[in-house]
Design a protein around this motif. Structure first.
Motif, PDB file in Angstrom:
ATOM      1  N   LYS C  19      24.372   2.915  49.314  1.00 13.66           N
ATOM      2  CA  LYS C  19      24.454   1.363  48.435  1.00 13.66           C
ATOM      3  C   LYS C  19      23.841   2.122  46.979  1.00 13.66           C
ATOM      4  CE  LYS C  19      23.988  -2.296  51.847  1.00 13.66           C
ATOM      5  NZ  LYS C  19      24.584  -3.259  51.111  1.00 13.66           N
ATOM      6  N   CYS C  20      23.354   3.074  46.899  1.00 10.76           N
ATOM      7  CA  CYS C  20      22.624   3.828  45.841  1.00 10.76           C
ATOM      8  C   CYS C  20      23.736   3.959  44.912  1.00 10.76           C
ATOM      9  CB  CYS C  20      21.641   4.799  45.842  1.00 10.76           C
ATOM     10  SG  CYS C  20      21.502   5.447  44.365  1.00 10.76           S
ATOM     11  N   THR C  21      23.523   3.377  43.589  1.00 13.23           N
ATOM     12  CA  THR C  21      24.885   3.911  42.601  1.00 13.23           C
ATOM     13  C   THR C  21      24.576   4.963  41.843  1.00 13.23           C
ATOM     14  OG1 THR C  21      23.773   2.151  41.179  1.00 13.23           O
ATOM     15  CG2 THR C  21      25.797   1.570  42.653  1.00 13.23           C
ATOM     16  N   GLY C  22      23.305   5.618  41.960  1.00  8.03           N
ATOM     17  CA  GLY C  22      22.807   6.638  41.009  1.00  8.03           C
ATOM     18  C   GLY C  22      22.260   6.068  39.488  1.00  8.03           C
ATOM     19  N   CYS C  23      22.071   4.845  39.560  1.00 12.31           N
ATOM     20  CA  CYS C  23      21.901   4.388  38.085  1.00 12.31           C
ATOM     21  C   CYS C  23      20.553   4.613  37.485  1.00 12.31           C
ATOM     22  CB  CYS C  23      21.789   2.639  38.068  1.00 12.31           C
ATOM     23  SG  CYS C  23      20.526   1.898  39.001  1.00 12.31           S
ATOM     24  N   ARG C  24      19.562   5.062  38.396  1.00 14.53           N
ATOM     25  CA  ARG C  24      18.244   5.639  37.971  1.00 14.53           C
ATOM     26  C   ARG C  24      17.411   4.577  37.262  1.00 14.53           C
ATOM     27  NH1 ARG C  24      19.385  11.589  35.558  1.00 14.53           N
ATOM     28  NH2 ARG C  24      21.124  10.670  34.653  1.00 14.53           N
ATOM     29  N   GLY C  25      17.747   3.468  37.495  1.00 14.22           N
ATOM     30  CA  GLY C  25      16.630   2.250  37.131  1.00 14.22           C
ATOM     31  C   GLY C  25      15.355   2.609  37.760  1.00 14.22           C
ATOM     32  N   CYS C  26      15.455   3.091  39.039  1.00 17.87           N
ATOM     33  CA  CYS C  26      14.126   3.080  39.606  1.00 17.87           C
ATOM     34  C   CYS C  26      13.220   4.147  38.947  1.00 17.87           C
ATOM     35  CB  CYS C  26      14.618   3.559  41.125  1.00 17.87           C
ATOM     36  SG  CYS C  26      15.431   5.001  41.374  1.00 17.87           S
ATOM     37  N   GLN C  27      14.120   5.159  38.484  1.00 21.49           N
ATOM     38  CA  GLN C  27      13.127   6.202  38.040  1.00 21.49           C
ATOM     39  C   GLN C  27      12.656   5.836  36.644  1.00 21.49           C
ATOM     40  OE1 GLN C  27      15.994   9.893  38.202  1.00 21.49           O
ATOM     41  NE2 GLN C  27      14.775  11.078  36.869  1.00 21.49           N
ATOM     42  N   ARG C  62      12.664  10.537  41.754  1.00 19.61           N
ATOM     43  CA  ARG C  62      13.966  11.139  40.850  1.00 19.61           C
ATOM     44  C   ARG C  62      15.155  11.128  41.965  1.00 19.61           C
ATOM     45  NH1 ARG C  62      15.622  17.129  40.543  1.00 19.61           N
ATOM     46  NH2 ARG C  62      15.237  17.105  42.578  1.00 19.61           N
ATOM     47  N   ILE C  63      16.120  10.926  41.204  1.00 20.55           N
ATOM     48  CA  ILE C  63      17.432  10.694  41.872  1.00 20.55           C
ATOM     49  C   ILE C  63      18.232  12.278  41.787  1.00 20.55           C
ATOM     50  CG2 ILE C  63      19.972   9.666  41.973  1.00 20.55           C
ATOM     51  CD1 ILE C  63      17.784   7.566  42.905  1.00 20.55           C
ATOM     52  N   LYS C  64      18.571  12.778  43.018  1.00 16.76           N
ATOM     53  CA  LYS C  64      18.800  13.902  43.057  1.00 16.76           C
ATOM     54  C   LYS C  64      20.453  13.809  43.218  1.00 16.76           C
ATOM     55  CE  LYS C  64      17.504  18.042  45.639  1.00 16.76           C
ATOM     56  NZ  LYS C  64      16.522  18.365  46.528  1.00 16.76           N
ATOM     57  N   THR C 162      13.296  -3.007  40.722  1.00 15.60           N
ATOM     58  CA  THR C 162      14.357  -2.715  39.798  1.00 15.60           C
ATOM     59  C   THR C 162      15.808  -2.380  40.439  1.00 15.60           C
ATOM     60  OG1 THR C 162      12.953  -1.910  38.298  1.00 15.60           O
ATOM     61  CG2 THR C 162      15.129  -1.049  37.943  1.00 15.60           C
ATOM     62  N   CYS C 163      15.630  -1.975  41.594  1.00 14.39           N
ATOM     63  CA  CYS C 163      16.902  -1.157  42.151  1.00 14.39           C
ATOM     64  C   CYS C 163      17.968  -2.343  42.630  1.00 14.39           C
ATOM     65  CB  CYS C 163      16.544  -0.688  43.572  1.00 14.39           C
ATOM     66  SG  CYS C 163      18.133  -0.048  44.303  1.00 14.39           S
ATOM     67  N   PRO C 164      18.810  -2.521  41.973  1.00 12.68           N
ATOM     68  CA  PRO C 164      20.115  -3.441  42.361  1.00 12.68           C
ATOM     69  C   PRO C 164      20.548  -3.684  43.629  1.00 12.68           C
ATOM     70  CG  PRO C 164      20.994  -1.853  40.792  1.00 12.68           C
ATOM     71  CD  PRO C 164      19.628  -1.335  41.050  1.00 12.68           C
ATOM     72  N   THR C 165      20.572  -2.416  44.242  1.00 13.60           N
ATOM     73  CA  THR C 165      21.362  -2.471  45.309  1.00 13.60           C
ATOM     74  C   THR C 165      20.729  -1.725  46.819  1.00 13.60           C
ATOM     75  OG1 THR C 165      22.337  -0.340  44.584  1.00 13.60           O
ATOM     76  CG2 THR C 165      23.741  -2.288  44.411  1.00 13.60           C
ATOM     77  N   ALA C 166      19.986  -0.515  46.349  1.00 15.82           N
ATOM     78  CA  ALA C 166      20.015   0.169  47.621  1.00 15.82           C
ATOM     79  C   ALA C 166      18.441   0.096  48.388  1.00 15.82           C
ATOM     80  CB  ALA C 166      19.848   1.740  46.931  1.00 15.82           C
TER      81      ALA C 166
HETATM   82  S1  SF4 Z   1      17.700   1.914  41.268  1.00 13.28           S
HETATM   83 FE1  SF4 Z   1      18.583   1.867  43.234  1.00 13.28          FE
HETATM   84  S2  SF4 Z   1      20.567   2.095  43.086  1.00 13.28           S
HETATM   85 FE2  SF4 Z   1      19.644   2.823  41.008  1.00 13.28          FE
HETATM   86  S3  SF4 Z   1      19.393   4.849  41.614  1.00 13.28           S
HETATM   87 FE3  SF4 Z   1      17.543   4.019  41.831  1.00 13.28          FE
HETATM   88  S4  SF4 Z   1      17.747   3.614  44.180  1.00 13.28           S
HETATM   89 FE4  SF4 Z   1      19.953   4.050  43.362  1.00 13.28          FE
END
Ligand code: SF4
Ligand SMILES: Nc1nc2c(c(=O)[nH]1)N[C@H]1C(S)=C(S)[C@@H](COP(=O)(O)OP(=O)(O)OC[C@H]3O[C@@H](n4cnc5c(=O)[nH]c(N)nc54)[C@H](O)[C@@H]3O)O[C@H]1N2
Ligand SMILES: Nc1nc2c(c(=O)[nH]1)N[C@H]1C(S)=C(S)[C@@H](COP(=O)(O)OP(=O)(O)OC[C@H]3O[C@@H](n4cnc5c(=O)[nH]c(N)nc54)[C@H](O)[C@@H]3O)O[C@H]1N2
Ligand code: SF4
Ligand code: SF4
Ligand code: SF4
Ligand code: SF4
Ligand SMILES: [Mo]
Lengths: 796, 408, 288
Positions: C19-27, C62-64, C162-166
């Motif tokens: 479900k992660c879109t790699g948006c990096r909001g989390c980061q 970090r998103i890998k 923050t994460c929208p989805t995952a």
């Molecule tokens: S905020 Fe959620 S959806 Fe976006 S990169 Fe991080 S884990 Fe993935």
């Protein structure tokens, strides 16, 4: 959006085409995934394999600028295989309407074309009507001149083989998309289309959208939960800005802005109000006088009287096209003394941006009101120019950001939500309202001393309190509107000074004020409804009618009268948007598109209340470039048009600077990344975001890279007829060459967020793009142009 | 003459090898200063992938077993009461004390918050699950014991009778305590790496690692005594003690034998995962075992070699080499994951480590110069002089022979 | 080793990479909440848009990115690296001063005013989480705090908010149940594994993925709680200590007694004594 963000979860099929919601509308993905958890299929149709594509069940690659072929192919597939919602099409669209015999189409050109003016005489694009002027219909859809048959013939050439030759899509991918999407034809299943700039930023962008709308109408997907065509609006409040007349050709509430020849109100009304002949058609725009007069009362108050046409004369009359492209053209010709850039950064965001930079130097003065020192505000420091040679005087007004002021913000789903101020603006920053207010006060003082035509300014009604800045609550109250004198409507008496409860109560006699009829109902005697945060959800469809307020009249799904059959029974009893309660003789569920009983009741009405015929238009005569979409090539294309003889949109005049395919063999397209915002001032100055995407890059296929000897991370030079830029090469299998008409064509993709100012700098992709726009909206063709790419660059 | 002048003058009189050592130590001091100004990132090649580098692998993990001579020879001489070995004890203690002190110095350099080192002692911080806690406590305790033992020659030198008497009575308890503490921390250094179950290659990772660390510390400790005595004999003109050392060479193969048994069992029954999948690691392992273990083991089994002065030294050196390689294999090479960038210490790190080794030799030589480390074999003191200590007169002091380094 | 055995009510992250879109909001949210410095990057440091190159003192999560083709299909996959908040954390078990603590709420916290900076925690952590302030003269360790200060206030961690989805956040037992529900509901979408349920003895960060874990860059880890590996040796410490002490004391006593006996014997034998003494003398001379 016809629907709204939460509603996406009710779709069975989601088609993200010309948009990249995972990256550009991340929150929307929450609802996409909710739908997918219920078994919905996500389809991503994009030239590049994006973060959205990575989540999709089906990914289909298409060449930039070929959406009409692709969707035309789907329409053809639906029509040939009878995968349509026939009842819906017959009753709720103009499919059965017969078209005038004068209407014709051949090789990409409709009847009435003038090659000199690049425009159409649209008089032949009309319904055949009886002597009373009522359109003739064939509910059997058999008549060869009915819209349905014309459309079927029009798209017959859009066979899977043909369109894949044009789009470069693998035929099995196209078939998978067509099968999956068209499986939602009929009641019971819903498909939504999420589109944005990949769709619109073309010389035929409006026709792209039209093609989506037609497909959805054929499948019966408009008005229902989980359906609709949903424009993923861009800037946080761009929906609000458009509602409030961001564009040059409209007044607040999408009232048409008066043109040069519209001498008085009567003229204006005569020209702008569409006439309906069918009594079942609501033809909502017939209410225009109420809205316009209320608007004029809001602007000029007591100075707007019946005697002076409510100040109609004060309105500027447009005598041409004032779109962004035209303004920039005029700027380059030295046509302006001054320029206000309030929250915009055109030297990065505008097409052919080197030329814009040159144009800015011809200004005497420029004001930039922004949160940051934008690239535009320091255009005189841009690389390659000598600041001493630029005479423009530049003022930078520090503006307060969204969290530093209060007010409403309207999202794509038309929900107007109130936001409160969280912190004071830093330093000398002031809200835009303050800036405008000060500007108004000073202009008024100057005009009071004399000037050409001072009345529109000095006569303005400006009652927003006496605070440091305008009282936003008073502004909101005026926008909603209030009664100026006691008025009795349907037996109910409204007192002077009372808030107008809804736009149905607005008057054309000067007794009501309303700054924007669409927002009438947002601030009533019950208070500021945009501030509501109620979580009740009686519909079970997450409509949350008590959460904020939604235009129009808190209706969450537009055209919801199309979600029921002509008898008022929901097409899909499992997802009931509205339903007619026979006993109570009223609608239940969402706020219906008007209170009238279902269509087949005696005083029932058609569902599409905003069109004159009250029905969805498969044949749309109002557009500049034809009633049906046609596949044209982008203004710059590596191939001849394989569909018809007409190469490009006939209603668009080609610009002077065009890249030719010999010198510039690769297709270029521009797009966004999650990590940056637009022209970049807001994100290229934030180190946390700069860290993520630090410099300008260009995505290219592994094949092109090895052919050019380019390795991942190498500096490369990309050029077009407009200029050349440098970027780092991102070599990836996500970008692939396309097979077009039998030959392989490479494409490259560029983010357009970079510019020469700020913390993270980089060349702007818009140096490459062409200043040519859509025939209907003039949105620039940012998404398809020709370029060349070579290894190496002066920066490393 | 001011004190400084005196010191300078004194230094000028040193042999040039000593001066060179002083130079190396001074370099290391400079390096250490740089570390405290610019931080570990700027001075070392350490990073988040290699949080431990040369300073831990050598200055701590290797230096501790190398300093094990003190406790092993202590046990052999005092506990097993092989009295004739007592002449080896005092130099071993000095080496041990220096070794452990320098381990502490190395640790101080390597710690991010050296000034907080003391926190380990505060009961509210105690974490008995931490091998590091245990080792820290042990090292502190043992350094203290070594210091007290080291006070022996000091007291002798300055004629402090009461402490001397006290220390003499504590000799055996100290030896036992030293062995207890050493057993713990020598083995626990192995326990350190038991946590690295997913990182350390199975060639070295197995639950018997602590036992192996302990056993190898013992035989290496003894080998170090051999090395030291041989070098001292060779370069400092001390008597040839090779027959004493021969006693040690008879003990070493026994311990080595145990060690090899344990290692074999560990490898065959306790290791998980492919053993010989990484050629470089396999090579390191083979070298460690063949050159650092089997070869010296075989040599020590030969009585001809055992009694030969120079062969003793060679075999002991091989053992030491084997241990150093083993400790590096465990703490560094074996931890490198496939595809990971290789760590190599940079100049500054190396300079500091070289300086620490130099300091060890330097201080040893200087101690030998100014304190009775060789001339008064404890055995002689104990056995022959009754408790009639007196303050040594100036003249007599001068008469104490000063070690002179022969020109090489 | 943790004294607790029941972690079911601990707060845990369920991170569903499908479900992660790699948006990096989390980061970014993590950097904002923890006020971490941005890293200096150029271009990308890995596949896709990956940046920065690794977790560090400035980057707790970090998103890998994985960007490649597999069987002719594009894979664009994302993996959120962060502290796993192990049930029985290796970092905490090795810290000589107890600077790492497993809290009752779930997060494993780091008390920077205790830390001596030995970096054992970094060696110990099987996930390579704790990072060091290499740029500082007196560095400390840094790692994801599990947003303990937020969790204590009843908020969700910044990244989870923050994460929208995952990311789902809640009691560990419920997160595992939800993970298993998803595996059952969409068997085709997921690799049938709840990562973190047992890894390293169980963690408070639970992952679901579509791609095999090693392809996403997950480190291979043991299923046992890591501290148990050291504890099996360390628990013997008091015993060994006393055994060694006792044995050596006994040996010493025995050996010295043996000698005393011998001495007494020689004294009584007289003549023999002289011979022995002589022998001793000669050997002494040798040495001088
Ligand atoms: S905020 Fe959620 S959806 Fe976006 S990169 Fe991080 S884990 Fe993935
Ligand atoms: N992170 C982030 N989010 C944003 C913005 C931002 O700058 N950054 N900007 C906001 C604004 S103002 C807007 S308008 C929206 C825009 O939102 P989107 O329209 O989603 O933005 P783009 O990335 O420009 O284009 C979307 C996709 O269209 C594809 N595309 C290009 N040409 C074609 C084509 O001919 N046909 C089809 N079907 N697809 C094509 C591109 O490859 C791209 O992946 O995003 C908003 N959201
Ligand atoms: N090549 C290419 N070019 C494109 C596009 C593309 O897809 N490709 N997309 C186009 C699209 S869809 C758009 S919308 C345009 C956007 O183009 P612009 O609107 O010019 O770009 P932004 O960066 O959004 O500019 C908004 C500015 O407003 C400032 N700002 C933010 N909040 C406030 C506020 O409250 N008050 C004031 N006064 N200022 C504020 C920000 O700091 C920022 O500098 O770009 C277009 N350009
Ligand atoms: S950036 Fe703001 S508007 Fe865009 S998706 Fe995130 S929360 Fe929504
Ligand atoms: S992941 Fe590492 S740092 Fe985090 S709790 Fe587990 S052992 Fe400690
Ligand atoms: S570096 Fe600090 S937190 Fe880590 S183990 Fe050492 S003392 Fe504990
Ligand atoms: S829990 Fe908090 S500290 Fe940890 S990654 Fe998320 S935001 Fe960062
Ligand atoms: Mo936009």
């Amino acid at each position: 959006m016809t629907n709204h963000w939460n509603d996406i979860q009710h779709a069975d099929v989601i088609l993200a085409i010309g948009s990249n919601p995972a990256e550009n509308h991340p929150i929307s993905f929450k609802y996409i995934e909710k739908a997918m958890d219920q078994g919905a299929k996500l389809i991503s149709v994009d030239p590049r394999f994006t973060r959205t594509s990575s989540k999709a069940d089906i990914y289909a690659q298409l060449r930039p600028g070929t959406d009409i072929s692709f969707i035309g192919g789907m329409i053809n597939y639906a029509l040939q295989n009878d995968l349509i919602h026939r009842d819906y099409v017959v009753h709720y669209t103009n499919a059965s309407f017969l078209i005038d015999d004068g209407f014709a189409y051949e090789e990409g050109i409709f009847s009435g074309y003038s090659a000199e003016t690049f425009s159409y005489d649209k008089s032949s694009w009309k319904y055949r009507s009886d002597p009373q002027g009522n359109p003739l219909r064939d509910p059997t859809l058999q008549d060869p001149r009915c819209v349905y048959q014309l459309m079927k013939a029009h798209f017959a050439a859009y066979t899977p083989e043909k369109i894949c030759e044009i789009t470069g899509t693998a035929i099995q991918d196209f078939m998978a998309v067509a099968r999956t999407f068209c499986a939602t034809a009929g009641p019971g299943r819903a498909a939504t289309i999420m589109y944005a700039m990949g769709t619109t930023q073309h010389t035929y962008g409006t026709q792209n959208v039209r093609s989506y709308a037609m497909l959805q109408l054929l499948l019966g997907n408009i008005g229902i939960a989980g359906g609709g065509i949903n424009a993923l609006r861009g800037e946080a409040n761009v929906q609000g800005s458009t509602d409030y007349a961001l564009l040059y050709h409209i007044l607040p509430g999408y009232l048409k802005s008066p043109e040069y020849g519209d001498l008085d109100l009567a003229d204006y009304f005569a020209k702008t109000i569409p006439r309906a002949t069918d009594p079942k058609s609501v033809n909502w725009w017939s209410n225009t006088p109420k809205y316009l007069v209320s608007l004029l009362k809001a602007w000029w108050g007591e100075n707007a009287t019946a005697a002076n046409d409510y100040g109609y004369a004060y309105l500027p009359k447009r005598s041409g096209n004032y779109s962004f492209l035209m303004l920039m053209e005029r700027l380059q010709q030295g046509g302006f003394d001054g320029l206000f850039c309030m929250g915009t950064n055109p030297i990065v965001g505008g097409p052919d941006s080197l030329a814009i930079g040159q144009g800015l130097g011809k200004l005497k003065w420029m004001v930039a009101a922004d949160l940051w020192e934008t690239d535009t505000s320091v255009f005189w420091q841009r690389p390659g120019v000598d600041p001493k040679e630029i005479q423009t005087e530049v003022f930078l007004l520090p503006a307060a950001s969204s969290v530093e002021k209060q007010g409403s913000i309207s999202n794509s789903g038309r929900w107007a939500q109130w936001r409160y101020k969280a912190v004071d603006p830093p330093g000398e920053a002031e809200s835009d309202a303050f800036i405008i207010d000060q500007l108004y006060r000073r202009l008024k003082n100057l005009y009071a001393k004399g000037g050409v035509f001072p009345e529109p300014i000095v006569n303005l009604s400006w009652n927003y309190g006496s605070g440091h800045e305008p009282d936003i609550d008073l502004v909101a109250r005026e926008i909603n509107g209030y009664f100026l004198r006691d008025v009795e409507i349907k037996g109910k008496l409204y007192r002077a000074g009372e808030q107008v409860p809804a736009f149905a109560a607005l008057q054309d006699d000067g007794s009501t004020v309303s700054g924007n009829w669409l927002y009438c109902g947002s601030v009533t005697e019950d208070g500021n409804l945009m501030q509501r945060r109620g979580k009740e959800d009686p519909t079970g469809l997450e409509m949350y009618h008590q959460w904020s307020w939604c235009w129009p009249v808190n209706r969450r799904i537009l055209y919801n009268r199309a979600s029921v059959d002509p008898g008022g029974r929901p097409w899909n009893p499992k997802k009931v948007v509205i339903a007619w309660n026979e006993a109570a003789a009223k609608w239940e569920g969402d706020v219906p598109d008007g209170p009238w009983p279902p269509m087949n009741k005696p005083d029932g009405r058609y569902p599409f209340i905003m069109t004159a015929e009250g029905l969805g238009r498969l044949f749309a005569a109002g557009l500049a470039d034809g009633p049906f979409p046609v596949h044209y090539e982008p203004m710059e294309s590596p191939t001849i048009n394989l569909m018809c003889k007409q190469q490009t949109n006939p209603a668009v005049r080609p610009p002077a600077k065009l890249s030719n395919p010999e010198q510039f063999p690769y297709i270029g397209t521009t797009y966004r990344v999650s990590e940056h915002w637009q022209a970049g001032a807001m994100t290229r100055n934030l180190s946390w975001l700069v860290e993520l995407v630090p410099d300008m890059f260009v995505e290219m296929s592994e094949g092109l890279a090895s052919w050019k000897g380019i390795r991942n991370g190498d500096m490369v030079t990309i050029s077009s007829e407009r200029g050349a830029i440098q970027a780092r090469a991102l070599v990836t299998s996500r970008i692939k060459p396309l097979r077009i008409g039998g030959k392989m064509v490479e494409q490259v993709g560029l983010p357009w967020h970079f510019g020469f100012a700020g913390l993270a700098k980089g060349d702007s992709a818009n140096v490459l793009t062409a200043a040519v726009g859509c025939a209907n909206t003039t949105i620039p063709e940012y998404k398809a142009f020709l370029c060349n790419i070579e290894k190496g660059g002066t920066q490393g | 003459m001011t004190a400084a002048r005196y010191v300078l003058h004194e230094i000028q009189s040193y042999h040039r090898f000593i001066k060179f050592l002083i130079f190396l130590v001074a370099l290391a001091a400079v390096g250490s200063t740089i570390r405290f100004i610019f931080g570990l990132g700027a001075t070392t090649n350490l990073n988040d992938t290699y949080p431990w580098g040369l300073w831990i692998s050598f200055d701590v993990v290797t230096a501790v077993p190398l300093a094990a001579g003190a406790f092993t020879i202590g046990v052999v001489a005092h506990i097993f009461h092989i009295k004739k070995l007592e002449p080896l004890v005092r130099p071993a203690i000095v080496t041990g004390f220096l070794g452990y002190s320098l381990v502490c110095v190395g640790l101080m350099l390597d710690l991010g918050q050296p000034h907080r080192g003391i926190y380990v002692l505060f009961p509210w911080n105690w974490n008995v699950h931490s091998p590091m806690f245990e080792v820290s406590m042990c090292v502190m305790a043992y350094t203290t014991v070594l210091f007290l033992e080291f006070l022996h020659p000091v007291s002798e030198r300055f004629g402090w009778h009461i402490p001397l008497r006290l220390l003499r009575n504590l000799q055996i308890p100290f030896a036992i305590l030293a062995a207890m503490i050493s057993t713990l921390h020598q083995s626990t250094l192995g326990t350190f790496f038991l946590i690295a179950v997913d990182k350390l290659h199975p060639l070295w990772y197995n639950p018997l690692l602590p036992l192996q660390f302990w056993l190898s510390a013992i035989f290496t400790g003894l080998s170090i005594v051999i090395l030291e005595a041989s070098l001292v004999h060779r370069f400092m003109g001390q008597p040839n003690e090779s027959d004493l050392l021969a006693t040690l060479t008879r003990i070493i193969p026994w311990v080595m034998g145990c060690y090899m048994m344990v290692k074999l069992v560990a490898l065959l029954t306790f290791s998980e995962g492919a053993l010989f999948d990484r050629p470089v690691l396999t090579t390191l392992f083979v070298v460690e075992v063949a050159v650092g273990l089997l070869l010296p083991f075989w040599m020590f089994l030969q009585s001809r070699i055992r009694t030969d002065k120079s062969m003793q030294l060679r075999a002991a050196s091989l053992v030491i080499f084997g241990l150093v390689l083993n400790r590096f294999n465990v703490s560094m090479f074996g931890m490198i994951q496939p595809g990971q960038q290789i760590y190599a210490p940079n100049v500054l790190e190396s300079v500091v480590t070289v300086g620490i080794i130099a300091a060890h030799i330097l201080f040893f030589v200087l101690m030998a110069k100014y304190f009775p480390i060789f001339e008064h074999h404890p055995e002689a003191v104990d056995a022959t002089i009754p408790d009639t200590f007196r303050r040594v007169g100036k003249e007599e002091l001068k008469a104490i022979p000063v070690t002179v380094l022969p020109d090489p | 080793m943790s004294a607790r055995t029941d972690f079911s009510r601990d707060k845990a992250f369920l991170i569903d990479m499908t479900k992660c879109t790699g948006c990096r909001g989390c980061q970014v949210a993590c950097k904002q909440w923890n006020q971490l410095k941005a890293e200096n990057t150029t271009f990308f440091t890995g596949e896709g848009y990956q940046n920065p190159p690794a977790m560090s003192e400035h980057t707790f999560t970090r998103i890998k990115f994985r960007d490649y083709q597999k069987n002719g299909q594009n894979e664009f996959a994302f993996y959120k690296e962060m502290c796993m908040h192990c049930n029985d954390p290796a970092c905490a078990s090795v810290c000589p001063v107890g600077a790492f603590q497993k809290t009752a709420e779930g997060p494993v916290v780091y008390l920077d005013d205790k830390c001596i900076g030995c970096r054992f925690c970094m060696i110990a952590c099987p996930f390579g989480v704790p990072k060091y302030e290499w740029s500082k003269a007196f560095p400390l360790v840094r790692k994801c705090t599990g947003c303990y200060s937020r969790v204590q206030e009843g908020l969700k961690p910044a990244c989870a908010t923050t994460c929208p989805t995952a990311i789902t956040y809640g009691p560990r037992e419920e997160m595992i149940k939800e993970a298993e529900r998803r595996l059952a509901a969409h068997p085709d979408r997921y690799l049938q594994k709840v990562y973190g349920k047992e890894e390293a003895g169980g963690t408070s960060v639970i992952y679901l993925t579509a791609l095999p874990f090693d392809e996403l860059g997950f480190k291979p880890v043991t299923m046992r709680a890591l501290p148990s590996y050291t504890w099996q040796a360390l628990r013997l410490v008091p015993g060994i200590f006393l055994t060694v002490g006792g044995t050596l004391s006994a040996v010493s006593w025995f050996q010295h007694r043996k000698e005393k006996v011998k001495q007494a014997e020689t004294e009584s034998k007289g003549a023999a004594c002289c011979a022995a003494a002589e022998a001793a003398e000669t050997s002494k001379e040798d040495h001088q």
